[in-house]
Design an enzyme around this catalytic site. Structure first.
Site, PDB file in Angstrom:
ATOM      1  N   SER A 145      -6.209  -6.667   1.146  1.00 35.39           N
ATOM      2  CA  SER A 145      -5.800  -5.912  -0.048  1.00 35.39           C
ATOM      3  C   SER A 145      -6.462  -4.544  -0.053  1.00 35.39           C
ATOM      4  CB  SER A 145      -6.160  -6.684  -1.318  1.00 35.39           C
ATOM      5  OG  SER A 145      -7.559  -6.748  -1.469  1.00 35.39           O
ATOM      6  N   ASN A 183      -0.394   3.225  -0.907  1.00 37.54           N
ATOM      7  CA  ASN A 183      -0.346   4.391  -1.785  1.00 37.54           C
ATOM      8  C   ASN A 183      -0.144   5.676  -1.005  1.00 37.54           C
ATOM      9  OD1 ASN A 183      -0.936   4.108  -4.828  1.00 37.54           O
ATOM     10  ND2 ASN A 183      -2.134   2.490  -3.870  1.00 37.54           N
ATOM     11  N   ARG A 207      -3.817  -1.550   0.038  1.00 37.63           N
ATOM     12  CA  ARG A 207      -3.710  -0.762  -1.194  1.00 37.63           C
ATOM     13  C   ARG A 207      -3.768   0.721  -0.853  1.00 37.63           C
ATOM     14  NH1 ARG A 207      -7.797  -2.423  -3.417  1.00 37.63           N
ATOM     15  NH2 ARG A 207      -6.865  -4.134  -4.592  1.00 37.63           N
TER      16      ARG A 207
END
Lengths: 156, 287
Positions: free
Chosen positions: B217, B225, B221
């Site tokens: 994660s 993004n 993440r």
């Protein structure tokens, strides 16, 4: 989206950078920060202390001034007292001196009058003798009454 | 900008392909296409990602090292002020979430925050500038076809980079877990929580997933993004080739997205740092 050896390269770079930062960047910066923090704290404490000391000094100065005032007042009153004492003393002395001078004047006058009286008496006796001798010149021989005259003279 | 010789799809693809150096057809060299990259397999390197990543990391390190070397407790200069501001911010974050004593964590957090921020910041440079420059250099210096010179300038849009960092954090996490709790303690946490020893299989699945999900994660993440942001920049950049009206509209969009993106790149750097601190805290304390 290919996973390849870049991953390993990045990991190596990552550990190297973290290591370098841990070794060469973080400690001196933190040392400088904590040092400055300490300096500021010290400075504030010193300022506080200075302020406190200033207050104390002011208090002390006030006390000193008050004491000086009291002392000055006391000195002045003592001086007044002393001055009146001195005046009294010199008054007494002057009185004594005056008395003494008068006294000595009196005695001098007495002495003078005594000596004048003595002188007068001698002159009177001489004059008397002269008058008497002139009166008696013809009738009495001086030599006959010498004895009496001497005795008379001695009686004065 | 999309040239006359390539299509929109090619333009996007070109922008999203890394400059890859690897072994293919009996010799080492740069890949000329996505197919080449696939063929090179694992033992290839994204030169652009790694180059920018290391260059930005080096920039960060030099900047902070210069400040640290001249750091005094006297009135700080401009650079020292700036560096101290960041250092204090990171230090506060670390003190806020990390309770154990470990001299590695704060420098780790500082490195992650600044490095990730700088890598994300590359996203704000207009998408075509550096790739075109690289294409020109590749053409004149190396005699390559500029269309074959791939150049991605935002390292964090490369999952290798984000996973490289996330896995490094993961190694550190496991290392300190074992160091502080012992191998038994570490395995015990996975095996006997949260249901006790009779729920061992369920524990293993739950805790195992939660353990594995941490680096994944963390990496995805940031990657997601940045990749999305980069893609939007590329799509906006394509509007410049579609006439004055669309181009002007694209300029406005790009400005808006760039301003918004400043927030995202800072936030992503901050999240990466904070999660790293939290994971390190977990590695040091029973939970």
């Amino acid at each position: 989206m290919n996973i390849n050896a870049t991953l390993i390269g990045q990991s190596i770079a990552f550990f190297l950078f973290v290591f370098f930062v841990m070794k060469y960047v973080w400690p001196p910066l933190m040392a400088a920060l904590s040092e400055r923090k300490k300096q500021i704290a010290d400075g504030l404490a010193a300022a506080e202390r200075g302020h406190h000391e200033h207050q104390l000094a002011e208090q002390r100065a006030k006390n000193v001034i008050r004491e000086a005032h009291e002392e000055a007042t006391e000195i002045i009153s003592r001086a007044h007292q002393r001055a009146s004492e001195v005046i009294d003393e010199s008054k007494g002395k002057a009185q004594e001196e005056a008395d003494r001078i008068i006294e000595s004047g009196h005695s001098l006058v007495e002495q003078e009058s005594n000596s004048a009286r003595e002188h007068l008496r001698a002159e009177v006796s001489a004059l008397t003798l002269m008058g008497v001798s002139q009166i008696l010149q013809r009738e009495v021989k001086e030599s006959d009454h010498q004895q009496i005259l001497v005795e008379l003279g001695a009686k004065f | 900008m999309s040239g006359a010789t390539i299509t929109t799809g090619e333009y996007i693809k070109h922008h999203l392909t890394n400059l890859t150096f690897g072994y293919q057809d009996g010799h080492w060299g740069f890949a000329h296409s996505a197919a080449d990259i696939k063929e090179m397999g694992f033992w290839a390197i994204h030169v652009d990602s790694l180059l920018w990543s290391v260059a930005l990391g080096g920039l960060f390190f030099l900047l902070f090292y210069t400040a640290a070397k001249r750091a005094t407790a006297e009135v700080p200069g401009g650079l020292q002020n700036f560096v101290e501001w960041i250092v204090e911010f990171v230090d506060e974050s670390v003190k806020g979430s990390f309770s154990a004593k470990n001299d590695l964590v704060a420098p780790l957090a500082l490195t992650i925050f600044c490095w990730v921020f700088l890598m994300n910041l590359m996203d704000l440079i207009a998408v075509d500038w550096l790739p075109l420059l690289a294409g020109a250099v590749g053409e004149s210096a190396l005699g390559m076809d500029p269309h074959h010179v791939f150049f991605k300038v935002v390292p964090t849009t490369d999952p290798n980079i984000t996973f490289g960092m996330a896995l490094s954090v993961f190694y550190l996490m496991i290392y300190y877990s074992i160091k502080n709790k012992g191998l038994g303690g570490f395995l015990g946490e996975i095996a006997f929580q949260p249901f006790g020893k009779w729920g061992l299989p369920a524990n293993l699945i739950l805790e195992g997933i939660s353990l594995i999900s941490k680096p994944i994660s963390l990496a995805l993440r940031l990657f997601g993004n940045m990749y999305a942001g980069e893609t939007i920049f590329i799509l906006i950049a394509m509007m410049y080739g579609a006439g004055w009206v669309m181009g002007g509209f694209g300029g406005l969009l790009q400005l808006g997205w760039a301003i918004f993106h400043i927030l995202i790149i800072t936030l992503q750097a901050f999240i990466f740092m904070t999660l790293t601190i939290v994971y390190m805290e977990m590695a040091h304390n029973e939970h």
